[in-house]
Design a protein around this motif. Structure first.
Motif, PDB file in Angstrom:
ATOM      1  N   GLU A 337     -81.146  -8.655 -95.735  1.00 30.97           N
ATOM      2  CA  GLU A 337     -80.717  -9.109 -94.403  1.00 30.97           C
ATOM      3  C   GLU A 337     -79.936  -8.029 -93.680  1.00 30.97           C
ATOM      4  OE1 GLU A 337     -80.470 -13.920 -95.306  1.00 30.97           O
ATOM      5  OE2 GLU A 337     -78.640 -12.705 -95.378  1.00 30.97           O
ATOM      6  N   LEU A 338     -79.091  -7.320 -94.425  1.00 29.59           N
ATOM      7  CA  LEU A 338     -78.332  -6.220 -93.837  1.00 29.59           C
ATOM      8  C   LEU A 338     -79.271  -5.108 -93.363  1.00 29.59           C
ATOM      9  CD1 LEU A 338     -75.602  -5.030 -93.161  1.00 29.59           C
ATOM     10  CD2 LEU A 338     -75.374  -4.285 -95.530  1.00 29.59           C
ATOM     11  N   GLU A 341     -81.074  -6.192 -90.209  1.00 26.07           N
ATOM     12  CA  GLU A 341     -80.138  -6.130 -89.076  1.00 26.07           C
ATOM     13  C   GLU A 341     -80.050  -4.707 -88.531  1.00 26.07           C
ATOM     14  OE1 GLU A 341     -75.342  -6.612 -88.275  1.00 26.07           O
ATOM     15  OE2 GLU A 341     -76.272  -7.754 -89.904  1.00 26.07           O
ATOM     16  N   LYS A 342     -80.050  -3.727 -89.434  1.00 24.78           N
ATOM     17  CA  LYS A 342     -79.997  -2.332 -89.008  1.00 24.78           C
ATOM     18  C   LYS A 342     -81.324  -1.911 -88.353  1.00 24.78           C
ATOM     19  CE  LYS A 342     -77.957   0.549 -91.954  1.00 24.78           C
ATOM     20  NZ  LYS A 342     -76.740   0.955 -91.244  1.00 24.78           N
ATOM     21  N   GLU A 344     -83.253  -3.905 -86.625  1.00 22.95           N
ATOM     22  CA  GLU A 344     -83.309  -4.556 -85.316  1.00 22.95           C
ATOM     23  C   GLU A 344     -82.304  -3.979 -84.330  1.00 22.95           C
ATOM     24  OE1 GLU A 344     -82.705  -8.634 -86.239  1.00 22.95           O
ATOM     25  OE2 GLU A 344     -84.557  -8.804 -87.415  1.00 22.95           O
ATOM     26  N   HIS A 345     -81.238  -3.373 -84.844  1.00 22.71           N
ATOM     27  CA  HIS A 345     -80.198  -2.818 -83.969  1.00 22.71           C
ATOM     28  C   HIS A 345     -79.889  -1.374 -84.381  1.00 22.71           C
ATOM     29  CE1 HIS A 345     -79.477  -6.816 -82.307  1.00 22.71           C
ATOM     30  NE2 HIS A 345     -79.486  -7.269 -83.549  1.00 22.71           N
ATOM     31  N   GLN A 348     -76.508   0.545 -83.797  1.00 24.74           N
ATOM     32  CA  GLN A 348     -75.295   0.323 -84.589  1.00 24.74           C
ATOM     33  C   GLN A 348     -75.150   1.454 -85.599  1.00 24.74           C
ATOM     34  OE1 GLN A 348     -75.503  -3.583 -86.316  1.00 24.74           O
ATOM     35  NE2 GLN A 348     -75.362  -4.642 -84.360  1.00 24.74           N
TER      36      GLN A 348
END
Length: 370
Positions: A337-338, A341-342, A344-345, A348
């Motif tokens: 999941e982490l 998230e990276k 998708e973004h 960051q």
């Protein structure tokens, strides 16, 4: 083109895209000098910090280069947009042994939800095989990497492999260990707290002569041992070097032999032998239990035991083993999941760290002697 705070990307990334369009629209030639920072400030109406971040990004990608005292120049190279492969690379010390199948299942479940395929590699606990595994995965154009290092590598933060991972443009998430000097994200267990809770449980059951078997050449081993020492200190129990035993190999027949040998050293202490043992993991605990039975002793009446990882070995033991719970499936799930998230973004830039506090599951391997 204008930059704006109402747009989703940071301003320096907006400016970076604008500068790329500017180089193309103005038909810049290789080795042609671009405007100065002062001129760019006036042209794009942004801060000097934004200008410098955008230029630094373009330099790192080889689009621009600097000549000291002369300025910044266009290299002639424009970045090629990378196509997603929808492949997620995973490298662990093992694929089919101990707790790793459950960890991999957690990763796979998240990847399938994201319509990704998982490509697996195993280092077989050998640091020498890890670089080859990762290079093979990179050759498949993976979009991201989840990596649990071999135990020995965890103690060496400056290696060819770690330096390669630092330079990758795809997101990387570590599992099983914190790599604080790499600026990479990780998901791991709080081993110091785990060691403390395991030892404190034995102390609460009345034990004072508590041995600890651990590998000193890994951060997890060092941290669980530190937690053991912390619990003794809080309870006012003086440490005894005769009860602290080091195991220097991992996941092999030699590990089993070493564990039997040091357990026999503990038995040889006679009346001062330990009444309880905290084992680094359930693998060592299984070997320790075999040694106890071979010596004609009984778990838990003669020696109590606490393991770590709450693996299938803990349930399969003749006397079900009290053990610290490793999240296993959830560690894999949260690491995946982490990583997504990276993906998708990508804007960051700062790493994220998830430190999991382990709990203890009580079974039948600890005797209360109060």
């Amino acid at each position: 083109m204008e930059t704006g705070t109402d747009r989703p990307q940071p301003k320096y990334l907006q400016l970076k895209a604008t500068l790329l369009c500017y180089l193309i629209d103005e038909h810049y030639q290789p080795d042609q000098k671009i405007p100065t920072e002062h001129a760019l400030l006036a042209q794009f109406n942004v801060s000097r910090g934004t200008i410098r971040q955008a230029l630094a990004e373009l330099e790192n990608e080889g689009v621009l280069y600097k000549i000291q005292g002369s300025g910044t120049f266009f290299s002639g190279n424009l970045p090629v947009e990378r196509k997603q492969s929808h492949l997620l690379g995973v490298v662990t010390p093992s694929l089919s042994f101990y707790i790793y199948p459950q960890i991999i299942q957690g990763i796979t479940d998240v990847a399938q939800q994201q319509r990704y395929h998982v490509v697996l590699g195993s280092s077989k606990t050998s640091p020498g095989q890890e670089l080859g595994c990762i290079e093979q995965l990179l050759a498949k154009n993976i979009d991201g990497l989840i990596f649990e290092p071999a135990p020995n590598l965890q103690s060496v933060p400056d290696t060819e492999l770690i330096n390669l991972l630092k330079k990758l443009t795809i997101p990387v998430v570590f599992m099983g260990t914190a790599m604080p000097d790499t600026n990479l994200s990780y998901v791991t267990v709080d081993d110091v707290e785990g060691g403390f809770r395991a030892t404190n449980y034995l102390i609460a059951a009345g034990h004072r002569r508590i041995a600890c078997l651990y590998p000193p050449n890994t951060p997890a081993g060092q941290h669980r041992y530190q937690g053991y020492r912390n619990a003794l200190n809080v309870a006012g129990i003086a440490p005894d070097c005769q009860l602290e035993k080091q195991i220097t190999t991992f996941y092999s027949d030699e590990t089993y032999r070493q564990t039997l040998a040091v357990m026999n050293e503990l038995f040889a202490l006679g009346e001062t032998r330990p009444t309880a043992v905290f084992f680094f993991n359930d693998l060592l605990a299984a070997a320790g239990c075999a040694a106890i039975e071979a010596a004609g002793l009984n778990v838990p009446n003669d020696i109590s035991m606490v393991g770590f990882d709450d693996s299938e070995l803990a349930l399969q033991a003749r006397v079900p083993l009290t053990s610290m719970v490793h999240p296993k499936y959830y560690q894999g799930k949260w690491a995946a999941e982490l990583l997504f998230e990276k993906l998708e973004h990508p804007e960051q830039r700062f790493p994220k760290h998830l430190l999991i506090t382990p709990t203890l599951v009580e079974r039948d391997s600890v005797k209360v002697i109060i």
